[in-house]
Design an enzyme around this catalytic site. Structure first.
Site, PDB file in Angstrom:
ATOM      1  CG  HIS A  57      -1.630   1.258   1.669  1.00 30.05           C
ATOM      2  ND1 HIS A  57      -3.185   1.011   1.978  1.00 30.05           N
ATOM      3  CD2 HIS A  57      -2.073   2.435   0.476  1.00 30.05           C
ATOM      4  CE1 HIS A  57      -4.420   2.243   2.312  1.00 30.05           C
ATOM      5  NE2 HIS A  57      -3.068   2.597   0.531  1.00 30.05           N
ATOM      6  CG  PHE A  60       5.891   5.285  -4.855  1.00 24.14           C
ATOM      7  CD1 PHE A  60       5.467   5.256  -3.664  1.00 24.14           C
ATOM      8  CD2 PHE A  60       6.845   4.150  -5.093  1.00 24.14           C
ATOM      9  CE1 PHE A  60       6.930   4.561  -2.241  1.00 24.14           C
ATOM     10  CE2 PHE A  60       7.640   3.782  -4.236  1.00 24.14           C
ATOM     11  CZ  PHE A  60       7.625   4.107  -3.090  1.00 24.14           C
ATOM     12  NE  ARG A  61       0.505  11.136  -3.241  1.00 25.25           N
ATOM     13  CZ  ARG A  61      -0.267  10.935  -2.388  1.00 25.25           C
ATOM     14  NH1 ARG A  61      -1.753   9.920  -3.214  1.00 25.25           N
ATOM     15  NH2 ARG A  61      -0.819  11.562  -0.999  1.00 25.25           N
ATOM     16  CG  ASN A  90      -4.820   7.699  -4.700  1.00 27.75           C
ATOM     17  OD1 ASN A  90      -4.317   6.973  -5.050  1.00 27.75           O
ATOM     18  ND2 ASN A  90      -5.384   8.478  -3.595  1.00 27.75           N
ATOM     19  CG  HIS A 227      -6.253   2.440   5.697  1.00 28.07           C
ATOM     20  ND1 HIS A 227      -7.743   1.958   5.213  1.00 28.07           N
ATOM     21  CD2 HIS A 227      -6.120   2.760   4.620  1.00 28.07           C
ATOM     22  CE1 HIS A 227      -7.644   3.091   4.108  1.00 28.07           C
ATOM     23  NE2 HIS A 227      -7.374   3.314   3.488  1.00 28.07           N
ATOM     24  CG  ASP A 293      -2.396   4.972   2.897  1.00 24.95           C
ATOM     25  OD1 ASP A 293      -2.151   5.055   2.121  1.00 24.95           O
ATOM     26  OD2 ASP A 293      -3.357   4.971   3.607  1.00 24.95           O
ATOM     27  CG  HIS A 297      -0.630  14.858   0.805  1.00 31.07           C
ATOM     28  ND1 HIS A 297      -1.098  15.079  -0.314  1.00 31.07           N
ATOM     29  CD2 HIS A 297      -1.472  14.019   1.174  1.00 31.07           C
ATOM     30  CE1 HIS A 297      -2.654  14.002  -0.226  1.00 31.07           C
ATOM     31  NE2 HIS A 297      -2.686  13.409   0.492  1.00 31.07           N
TER      32      HIS A 297
END
Ligand code: DOR
Ligand code: ZN
Length: 425
Positions: A57, A60-61, A90, A227, A293, A297
Site C-alpha cells: 500500500h 508514489f504519485r 488515485n 488500514h 499507506d 503531500h
C-alpha cells in the site's frame, strides 16, 4: 553474478536459524554452513537476514502529482528495507483504464534511469463505469493478471475515486480475484461534515458502518480491508484480510494537536484506547498484513487550512516494527509474516516474501543494534517531512538486495533495476 551472505541470523516468518546464503542468478540458491565461492561476500555477523519487505500500500504519485516520484520513492523504499511496493491508483489521471495501467507501467520502467528502482505492482481503480476493464485486469477469467487488486474507495479521499453503490461493490467482489477496500462509509462522513476536527468528521463509526456493508458481500469473493484502525474493525472484518498501518499503530489523535495537519490522514488517527486495541488485535492474529499507506503531500499543501490527508511512511515502517519487536511487543517472525510473507501470499505475488530455495533474492539485512533518530533530512522522501521526526529507533536496515544485487548499502544506492511482480493464477 553470485553473492554470499555469511554469518547472519536468517529470519523467516516461521523462525530463525544460522546459515550462510548463496544468491545466484537473482534467486536464493543455497543455505549452507560452508562458505561457497562467490563474486561478492557480505559478512552479516550479528545481523538479521530477512526477506525484503513487500509493502502492499503506497502512493508514489506518478503521473500527475508532485509529492513523490519513482526515483525518490524507490530510494525511500530501499533505505527502509522494502524491496517491492504495490502502488495505488488515485493518481492524476487515476489508474482506471487498461491503457492508463500500461502507461503507468511504462512510466515506472523508464523512470529513474540512473538510480535504483524498487520492484512494483499496481492496483487498479474501480469506478461505477469501468467494471469491464477491472475484470480484464484482475478478473477470474484473465489468463495473465495485470494488477494486484481492484481498489474501491467507499469513502472519498485524495483523488475522486468513490463507489457508494453497494451493488457495484458486490459485482466487483464477485468478478475480481482480490478487492482492496478503503472502508469508510461516505454517508456517515457526510453526516459529520460540520464537526470541528478531522477525527470527528470521519469517526470510527464510518469505518464500522462500511465494514458492516461489506459483510453482505463476504461470501462473494476475496476482500482486503485497508488500514483497519481498531480492535472493533478488525473483529468485524474477520471474513476478510485485514491491514494495519504503522501510523495507526504508533500515533494517536493527540498528534493532530502536536503537528497539526501533518497528522491528518484517512482514516484518521484514533484515540489512544483504539491504538492500543489495534495492537491487541495484531497480537491476537486478527491483522494479516502491514501496509505503510505511504501517502505523502507537499509541506505547502499541508500548511493550508484545508490540507489534504495522508502522510509518508514507506521508509520508517520496518524500523518502527523492528524497534517495537526488540522492545518485546511482538516476535520478529511475526514482523516477517505481516510485512513480507502475508502480503506476497494475499496478493498472489510469485516467489517473494520468503526465505526459501528458489525464491527471488530480495533480501534485507537489519542491524538490530543500530540506534538512530528519525529525521526528514536523512530520509529520502520528496515531501521532506515525517510524522516521526526525532523519534529514536533501534534496528535499521543497512543493506537491501534486489534480485540478488545490492541496491542499498549504508546510505549509498546502486542503480539496480527492480521489475514488475508476477502473480500466480
Ligand atoms: O490519508 C489518505 N491519503 N488516505 C487515503 O485514502 C488516500 C491517501 C492519499 O492518496 O493521499
Ligand atoms: Zn492509501
Amino acid at each position: 553474478m553470485s553473492l554470499l551472505i555469511k554469518n547472519g541470523t536468517v529470519l523467516t516468518h516461521r523462525g530463525h536459524f544460522n546459515a550462510n546464503i548463496l544468491l545466484w542468478n537473482g534467486k536464493i540458491a543455497v543455505f549452507t554452513k560452508n562458505e561457497p565461492k562467490a563474486d561478492e561476500v557480505i559478512d552479516a555477523s550479528g545481523k538479521l537476514v530477512m526477506p525484503g519487505v513487500v509493502d502492499p500500500h503506497v502512493h508514489f504519485r506518478q503521473p500527475g502529482m508532485s509529492s513523490e516520484d519513482w526515483a525518490s520513492g524507490s530510494k525511500a523504499a530501499l533505505a527502509g528495507g522494502v524491496t517491492t511496493v504495490l502502488d495505488m491508483p488515485n493518481t492524476k489521471p487515476p489508474t482506471t483504464t487498461l491503457s492508463r495501467l500500461e502507461e503507468k507501467k511504462t512510466l515506472i520502467s523508464t523512470s529513474t534511469p540512473n538510480g535504483p528502482l524498487v520492484n512494483y505492482g499496481l492496483h487498479f481503480g474501480v469506478t461505477v463505469e469501468n467494471l469491464e476493464e477491472v475484470f480484464r485486469a484482475v478478473g477470474w477469467g484473465t489468463p495473465t493478471i495485470l494488477a494486484a487488486s481492484a481498489k474501491v474507495f467507499m469513502g472519498s479521499s485524495t483523488g475522486d475515486l468513490l463507489v457508494r453503490d453497494l451493488e457495484v461493490i458486490r459485482q466487483v467482489v464477485r468478478g475480481s480475484r482480490l478487492v482492496s477496500v478503503h472502508a469508510e462509509d461516505e454517508e456517515i462522513i457526510l453526516m459529520h461534515a460540520d464537526k470541528p476536527d478531522h477525527s470527528s468528521r470521519r469517526p470510527k463509526l464510518a469505518a464500522i458502518s462500511a465494514i458492516k456493508k461489506l459483510l453482505s458481500v463476504a461470501q462473494q469473493g476475496r476482500v482486503y480491508v485497508l488500514h483497519v484502525t481498531s480492535w472493533d474493525e478488525a473483529e468485524l472484518a474477520s471474513p476478510f484480510y485485514r491491514e494495519a498501518t504503522p501510523h495507526h499503530l504508533f500515533l494517536n489523535s493527540s498528534a493532530l494537536k502536536e503537528i497539526g495537519n501533518y497528522a491528518k490522514v484517512n482514516p484518521p488517527l484514533r484515540e489512544e484506547s483504539d491504538r492500543r486495541s489495534l495492537w491487541q488485535a495484531l497480537k491476537n492474529n486478527m491483522i494479516e498484513a502491514i501496509g505503510s499507506d505511504h501517502a505523502p503531500h507537499l509541506k505547502e499543501d499541508k500548511a493550508k487550512e484545508n490540507a489534504p490527508s495522508g502522510m509518508p511512511g514507506v521508509e520508517t515502517s520496518l524500523p518502527l516494527m523492528i524497534n517495537a519487536s526488540l522492545n518485546g511487543l511482538i516476535g520478529l517472525e511475526k514482523v516477517v509474516e505481516l510485512m513480507c510473507y502475508n502480503p506476497s501470499r494475499i496478493f498472489s505475488i510469485k516467489d517473494k516474501g520468503k526465505m526459501e530455495l528458489g525464491a527471488d533474492a530480495d533480501i534485507t539485512i537489519v542491524d538490530p543494534n543500530l540506534e538512530k533518530k528519525v529525521t526528514a533530512e536523512e530520509l529520502h522522501y520528496k515531501c521532506g517531512w515525517t510524522p516521526y521526526e526525532g523519534v529514536r529507533l533501534r534496528g535499521w536496515p543497512i543493506i537491501t538486495i534486489v534480485g540478488g544485487k545490492i541496491a542499498f548499502r549504508e546510505g549509498e544506492f546502486f542503480p539496480v533495476r527492480g521489475k514488475e511482480v508476477s502473480y500466480a493464477v
